[in-house]
Scaffold this active site. Structure first.
Site, PDB file in Angstrom:
ATOM      1  CG  ASN A 187     -43.559   1.071  10.173  1.00 53.04           C
ATOM      2  OD1 ASN A 187     -44.411   0.201  10.097  1.00 53.04           O
ATOM      3  ND2 ASN A 187     -43.056   1.683   9.106  1.00 53.04           N
ATOM      4  CG  HIS A 235     -41.390  10.559   0.306  1.00 51.43           C
ATOM      5  ND1 HIS A 235     -41.170   9.387   0.958  1.00 51.43           N
ATOM      6  CD2 HIS A 235     -41.111  11.541   1.181  1.00 51.43           C
ATOM      7  CE1 HIS A 235     -40.775   9.651   2.197  1.00 51.43           C
ATOM      8  NE2 HIS A 235     -40.742  10.960   2.358  1.00 51.43           N
ATOM      9  CG  ASP A 247     -33.807   8.898   3.936  1.00 44.37           C
ATOM     10  OD1 ASP A 247     -32.720   8.631   4.477  1.00 44.37           O
ATOM     11  OD2 ASP A 247     -34.916   8.681   4.460  1.00 44.37           O
ATOM     12  CG  HIS A 306     -33.513   4.579   5.072  1.00 47.49           C
ATOM     13  ND1 HIS A 306     -33.755   3.377   5.666  1.00 47.49           N
ATOM     14  CD2 HIS A 306     -34.579   5.359   5.375  1.00 47.49           C
ATOM     15  CE1 HIS A 306     -34.922   3.405   6.297  1.00 47.49           C
ATOM     16  NE2 HIS A 306     -35.441   4.613   6.141  1.00 47.49           N
ATOM     17  CG  HIS A 341     -39.838  10.493  10.408  1.00 45.34           C
ATOM     18  ND1 HIS A 341     -39.982   9.391  11.200  1.00 45.34           N
ATOM     19  CD2 HIS A 341     -39.849  10.050   9.139  1.00 45.34           C
ATOM     20  CE1 HIS A 341     -40.085   8.315  10.442  1.00 45.34           C
ATOM     21  NE2 HIS A 341     -39.995   8.685   9.187  1.00 45.34           N
ATOM     22  CG  ASP A 349     -43.824   4.994   9.689  1.00 44.00           C
ATOM     23  OD1 ASP A 349     -43.490   5.414   8.570  1.00 44.00           O
ATOM     24  OD2 ASP A 349     -43.084   5.057  10.682  1.00 44.00           O
ATOM     25  CD  GLU A 353     -40.513  12.158   5.651  1.00 44.50           C
ATOM     26  OE1 GLU A 353     -40.083  12.123   6.813  1.00 44.50           O
ATOM     27  OE2 GLU A 353     -40.362  11.238   4.835  1.00 44.50           O
TER      28      GLU A 353
HETATM   29  O1  KDG Z   1     -40.916   3.460   9.709  1.00 44.58           O
HETATM   30  C1  KDG Z   1     -39.788   3.804   8.993  1.00 44.58           C
HETATM   31  C2  KDG Z   1     -40.095   4.886   7.986  1.00 44.58           C
HETATM   32  O2  KDG Z   1     -40.817   5.908   8.561  1.00 44.58           O
HETATM   33  C3  KDG Z   1     -38.831   5.437   7.401  1.00 44.58           C
HETATM   34  O3  KDG Z   1     -38.156   4.421   6.715  1.00 44.58           O
HETATM   35  C4  KDG Z   1     -39.163   6.584   6.470  1.00 44.58           C
HETATM   36  O4  KDG Z   1     -36.876   7.232   6.340  1.00 44.58           O
HETATM   37  C5  KDG Z   1     -38.040   7.516   6.247  1.00 44.58           C
HETATM   38  C6  KDG Z   1     -38.389   8.885   5.902  1.00 44.58           C
HETATM   39  O5  KDG Z   1     -37.478   9.694   5.852  1.00 44.58           O
HETATM   40  O6  KDG Z   1     -39.567   9.153   5.688  1.00 44.58           O
HETATM   41 MG    MG Z   2     -35.652   8.972   6.492  1.00 39.81          MG
END
Ligand code: KDG
Ligand code: MG
Length: 402
Positions: free
Chosen positions: A37, A122, A210, A212, A312, A316, A339
């Site tokens: 991404n 999500h 998350d 992040h 994950h 993307d 996910e």
């Molecule tokens: O490209 C980055 C995303 O895939 C990311 O920010 C998504 O953190 C993410 C998730 O847990 O899906």
């Molecule tokens: Mg994440």
């Protein structure tokens, strides 16, 4: 069974994707996702200029040998660009092998260890009320596990909060937007969100969150501790994980389960986290961590330490990656959760697939191989568009983790 053609397809049906299509002398072909991404063309060029010339004429059946050839043979190891390229080759070769043998890929990976794959979706909202509504919507869709994110009072934007609908997409066209961040405001707010969600939805729904990568270890420890009464399935990426030992401090303070790994590229990125049992879920995925071959090695190490997988699966990661993930998830013993962020309808049209969702679980389907195809003429109607992930700054202007 010689590889006779290798095509790198870059398209943007809803968002950018890089796909590798390998074809063999008898006409069999396989697909692999190579999307990184915001840096898509780096992988596309790595593949086109440096990998494709090495593949033509090679025996497609020698998956492990080709993996080692591309990894050790490059001399320059690891890194997201190299590993996404190797992943694409590896996935396409597994797809070819399974298609040639006429079986769905999971059958080559030891067969199914379970009947279905538990996934999480999500849900997000601009504030707590909106987040509650979004979670309720996912419950209505049948999800048993839901990641909840909410806008934070006093911050104009934050990670994970969509602009409405099901298709949260953080990448933006042209120069990346800059968000403003306050860990203090976030830390004060998140426990209120989960207190409300638990009250609203009761004890059975799996709730995830998350962070992040935005907190220091001691901040992450505080958040984990304050979230304990709400029994999260996991707290994801509480702190950046380049320094694996920083998770010791988080672990000493909280019993909230920790999940890390979506930006990792190899087993060496998570070796300490796994062997010291500093995490509960390893989130490495097919496209960014060396394909199915390498992901299985990470899962095997994790299994020894009672760490489960939680790959994950954001938008993307293309349907080719999603399908590969589902075959992997169905087969590995220490699977935890997957996910699943639904793709935009145009993405699904470009990548017809056999995987399905039902009542919070997914199924890879029984088509031979991955069970994913690419409609190349439709893909050509969606040309690449430069896009970046946002950049994050603290309120005083200092660059921070996004
Ligand atoms: O490209 C980055 C995303 O895939 C990311 O920010 C998504 O953190 C993410 C998730 O847990 O899906
Ligand atoms: Mg994440």
């Amino acid at each position: 069974m010689k590889i006779t053609d290798a095509k790198v397809i870059v398209c943007s049906p809803g968002r950018n994707f890089v796909t590798l299509k390998l074809t063999t002398e008898d006409g069999a072909y396989g697909l692999g996702d190579a999307t990184l991404n915001g840096r898509e063309l780096a992988v596309a060029t790595y593949l086109t200029e440096h990998v494709v010339p090495l593949l033509i004429g090679r025996d497609a059946r020698r998956i492990e040998d080709i993996w080692q050839y591309l990894y050790k043979g490059a001399y320059w190891r690891r890194g997201p660009v190299t590993m996404a390229a190797i992943s694409a080759v590896d996935t396409a070769l597994w797809d070819i092998k399974a298609k040639t043998l006429g079986v769905p890929l999971y059958q080559l990976l030891g067969g199914a260890s379970r009947d279905s794959v538990l996934v999480y979706g999500h849900a997000s909202g601009a504030d707590i009320e909106e987040a509650v509504k979004a979670v309720a919507h996912y419950v209505d869709l049948g999800y048993k596990a839901i990641r909840a994110q909410s806008g934070v009072p006093g911050l104009a934007s934050t990670y994970g909060v969509g602009r409405g609908g099901m298709y949260y997409e953080p990448a933006e066209k042209n120069i990346p937007p800059e968000n403003l961040w306050s860990s203090e405001r976030y830390l004060d707010f998140v426990p209120q969100l989960f207190s409300r969600l638990r009250r609203e939805f009761g004890p059975d729904l799996h709730l995830l969150h998350d962070a992040h990568h935005r907190l220091t270890p001691i901040e992450a420890a505080r958040l984990g501790k304050e979230l304990e009464p709400y029994h999260l399935f996991w707290l994801e990426d509480p702190s950046p994980a380049e320094l694996q030992e920083r998770f010791r401090l988080i672990r000493q303070h909280t019993t909230t389960p920790i999940a890390v790994g979506e930006v990792f590229n190899s087993v060496y990125d998570c070796q300490q986290l796994i062997q010291e049992q500093l995490i509960d879920y390893i989130r490495t995925t097919v496209v960014h961590a060396g394909g199915i071959s390498h992901l299985r090695k990470i899962a095997s190490l994790a299994e020894m330490y009672q760490v489960r997988t939680g790959s994950h699966g954001a938008t993307d990661l293309s349907p080719a990656c999603m399908a590969a993930a589902l075959h992997f998830d169905l087969s590995v013993h220490n699977f935890g959760i997957q996910e699943y962020m639904r793709h935009a309808p145009e993405t699904d049209r470009v990548f017809p697939h056999s995987y399905t969702f039902d009542q919070g679980h997914m199924y890879p389907g029984d088509s031979p191989g991955l069970g994913v195809d690419i409609d190349e003429s439709l893909a050509a109607k969606f040309p690449y568009q430069r896009a970046y992930l946002p950049v994050n700054r603290k309120l005083d202007g200092t660059v921070h983790d996004w």
